[in-house]
Scaffold this motif. Structure first.
Motif, PDB file in Angstrom:
ATOM      1  N   MET A  54      37.065   7.583  53.630  1.00  0.00           N
ATOM      2  CA  MET A  54      36.503   8.802  53.026  1.00  0.00           C
ATOM      3  C   MET A  54      37.010   8.997  51.602  1.00  0.00           C
ATOM      4  SD  MET A  54      34.276   9.961  54.984  1.00  0.00           S
ATOM      5  CE  MET A  54      33.939  11.453  54.099  1.00  0.00           C
ATOM      6  N   ASN A  55      38.263   8.661  51.342  1.00  0.00           N
ATOM      7  CA  ASN A  55      38.789   8.758  49.979  1.00  0.00           C
ATOM      8  C   ASN A  55      38.055   7.802  49.043  1.00  0.00           C
ATOM      9  OD1 ASN A  55      40.661  10.761  50.521  1.00  0.00           O
ATOM     10  ND2 ASN A  55      42.285   9.311  51.013  1.00  0.00           N
ATOM     11  N   ILE A  56      37.769   6.607  49.510  1.00  0.00           N
ATOM     12  CA  ILE A  56      37.020   5.636  48.708  1.00  0.00           C
ATOM     13  C   ILE A  56      35.615   6.164  48.448  1.00  0.00           C
ATOM     14  CG2 ILE A  56      35.976   3.329  48.747  1.00  0.00           C
ATOM     15  CD1 ILE A  56      38.523   2.420  50.315  1.00  0.00           C
ATOM     16  N   ALA A  57      34.979   6.710  49.484  1.00  0.00           N
ATOM     17  CA  ALA A  57      33.624   7.253  49.334  1.00  0.00           C
ATOM     18  C   ALA A  57      33.611   8.404  48.328  1.00  0.00           C
ATOM     19  CB  ALA A  57      33.085   7.726  50.683  1.00  0.00           C
ATOM     20  N   GLU A  58      34.610   9.279  48.385  1.00  0.00           N
ATOM     21  CA  GLU A  58      34.677  10.394  47.435  1.00  0.00           C
ATOM     22  C   GLU A  58      34.850   9.888  46.009  1.00  0.00           C
ATOM     23  OE1 GLU A  58      37.808  12.849  48.954  1.00  0.00           O
ATOM     24  OE2 GLU A  58      36.516  13.746  50.483  1.00  0.00           O
ATOM     25  N   ASP A  59      35.659   8.853  45.816  1.00  0.00           N
ATOM     26  CA  ASP A  59      35.833   8.261  44.479  1.00  0.00           C
ATOM     27  C   ASP A  59      34.506   7.724  43.949  1.00  0.00           C
ATOM     28  OD1 ASP A  59      38.520   8.866  44.526  1.00  0.00           O
ATOM     29  OD2 ASP A  59      39.166   6.837  45.065  1.00  0.00           O
ATOM     30  N   ILE A  60      33.774   7.027  44.812  1.00  0.00           N
ATOM     31  CA  ILE A  60      32.479   6.468  44.412  1.00  0.00           C
ATOM     32  C   ILE A  60      31.514   7.592  44.065  1.00  0.00           C
ATOM     33  CG2 ILE A  60      30.444   5.227  45.270  1.00  0.00           C
ATOM     34  CD1 ILE A  60      32.454   3.461  46.873  1.00  0.00           C
ATOM     35  N   MET A  61      31.503   8.650  44.873  1.00  0.00           N
ATOM     36  CA  MET A  61      30.587   9.768  44.607  1.00  0.00           C
ATOM     37  C   MET A  61      30.920  10.449  43.282  1.00  0.00           C
ATOM     38  SD  MET A  61      29.780  11.531  48.293  1.00  0.00           S
ATOM     39  CE  MET A  61      31.398  11.455  49.014  1.00  0.00           C
ATOM     40  N   ARG A  62      32.196  10.558  42.961  1.00  0.00           N
ATOM     41  CA  ARG A  62      32.584  11.159  41.676  1.00  0.00           C
ATOM     42  C   ARG A  62      32.165  10.272  40.509  1.00  0.00           C
ATOM     43  NH1 ARG A  62      37.636  11.511  43.507  1.00  0.00           N
ATOM     44  NH2 ARG A  62      37.759  13.203  44.957  1.00  0.00           N
ATOM     45  N   GLU A  63      32.415   8.978  40.643  1.00  0.00           N
ATOM     46  CA  GLU A  63      32.125   8.037  39.558  1.00  0.00           C
ATOM     47  C   GLU A  63      30.628   7.874  39.329  1.00  0.00           C
ATOM     48  OE1 GLU A  63      34.068   4.396  40.604  1.00  0.00           O
ATOM     49  OE2 GLU A  63      36.062   5.292  40.516  1.00  0.00           O
ATOM     50  N   ASP A  64      29.860   7.878  40.389  1.00  0.00           N
ATOM     51  CA  ASP A  64      28.428   7.600  40.295  1.00  0.00           C
ATOM     52  C   ASP A  64      27.578   8.830  40.580  1.00  0.00           C
ATOM     53  OD1 ASP A  64      29.063   4.938  39.738  1.00  0.00           O
ATOM     54  OD2 ASP A  64      29.081   4.410  41.865  1.00  0.00           O
ATOM     55  N   ARG A  65      28.056   9.993  40.188  1.00  0.00           N
ATOM     56  CA  ARG A  65      27.366  11.258  40.460  1.00  0.00           C
ATOM     57  C   ARG A  65      25.920  11.256  39.945  1.00  0.00           C
ATOM     58  NH1 ARG A  65      31.074  15.450  38.673  1.00  0.00           N
ATOM     59  NH2 ARG A  65      31.946  15.134  40.726  1.00  0.00           N
ATOM     60  N   ASP A  66      25.715  10.767  38.721  1.00  0.00           N
ATOM     61  CA  ASP A  66      24.369  10.766  38.133  1.00  0.00           C
ATOM     62  C   ASP A  66      23.420   9.855  38.902  1.00  0.00           C
ATOM     63  OD1 ASP A  66      25.251  12.527  36.192  1.00  0.00           O
ATOM     64  OD2 ASP A  66      25.747  10.932  34.771  1.00  0.00           O
ATOM     65  N   ILE A  67      23.904   8.706  39.315  1.00  0.00           N
ATOM     66  CA  ILE A  67      23.076   7.767  40.087  1.00  0.00           C
ATOM     67  C   ILE A  67      22.689   8.411  41.415  1.00  0.00           C
ATOM     68  CG2 ILE A  67      23.065   5.545  41.281  1.00  0.00           C
ATOM     69  CD1 ILE A  67      24.929   4.531  39.020  1.00  0.00           C
ATOM     70  N   LEU A  68      23.651   9.035  42.081  1.00  0.00           N
ATOM     71  CA  LEU A  68      23.378   9.671  43.371  1.00  0.00           C
ATOM     72  C   LEU A  68      22.385  10.809  43.234  1.00  0.00           C
ATOM     73  CD1 LEU A  68      26.972   9.605  44.861  1.00  0.00           C
ATOM     74  CD2 LEU A  68      25.039   8.187  45.541  1.00  0.00           C
ATOM     75  N   LYS A  69      22.457  11.572  42.128  1.00  0.00           N
ATOM     76  CA  LYS A  69      21.497  12.652  41.903  1.00  0.00           C
ATOM     77  C   LYS A  69      20.079  12.080  41.751  1.00  0.00           C
ATOM     78  CE  LYS A  69      24.028  16.402  39.690  1.00  0.00           C
ATOM     79  NZ  LYS A  69      24.218  17.146  38.438  1.00  0.00           N
ATOM     80  N   ALA A  70      19.966  10.988  41.000  1.00  0.00           N
ATOM     81  CA  ALA A  70      18.664  10.363  40.781  1.00  0.00           C
ATOM     82  C   ALA A  70      18.113   9.837  42.113  1.00  0.00           C
ATOM     83  CB  ALA A  70      18.780   9.235  39.765  1.00  0.00           C
TER      84      ALA A  70
END
Length: 73
Positions: A54-70
């Motif tokens: 979950m910590n790794i997933a949260e890091d990825i979500m923070r780093e790639d926030r714009d991609i995830l929004k798109a």
């Protein structure tokens, strides 16, 4: 605290005193996780491996926030 290993059906188990269950904040039917450490074993109601994932997933979500929004559109 000393615990005895007892026969439970065809298996063996340890009965945890009520005070230990209270301190762990668990009850009958809850899961516990046994982790080997360099000092021995750790018994916890928390899954360390899941927490790491979950910590790794949260890091990825923070780093790639714009991609995830798109992708969410």
């Amino acid at each position: 605290m000393e615990l005895a290993i007892r026969s439970i059906g065809n298996s063996a188990g340890v009965v945890l005193p009520k005070e230990v269950l209270n301190r762990l904040r668990v009850d009958k039917g809850d899961k516990l996780y046994l982790t080997e450490t360099e000092d021995g074993y750790k018994l916890t109601p928390y899954n360390d491996e899941f927490a790491k994932q979950m910590n790794i997933a949260e890091d990825i979500m923070r780093e790639d926030r714009d991609i995830l929004k798109a992708l969410a559109k």
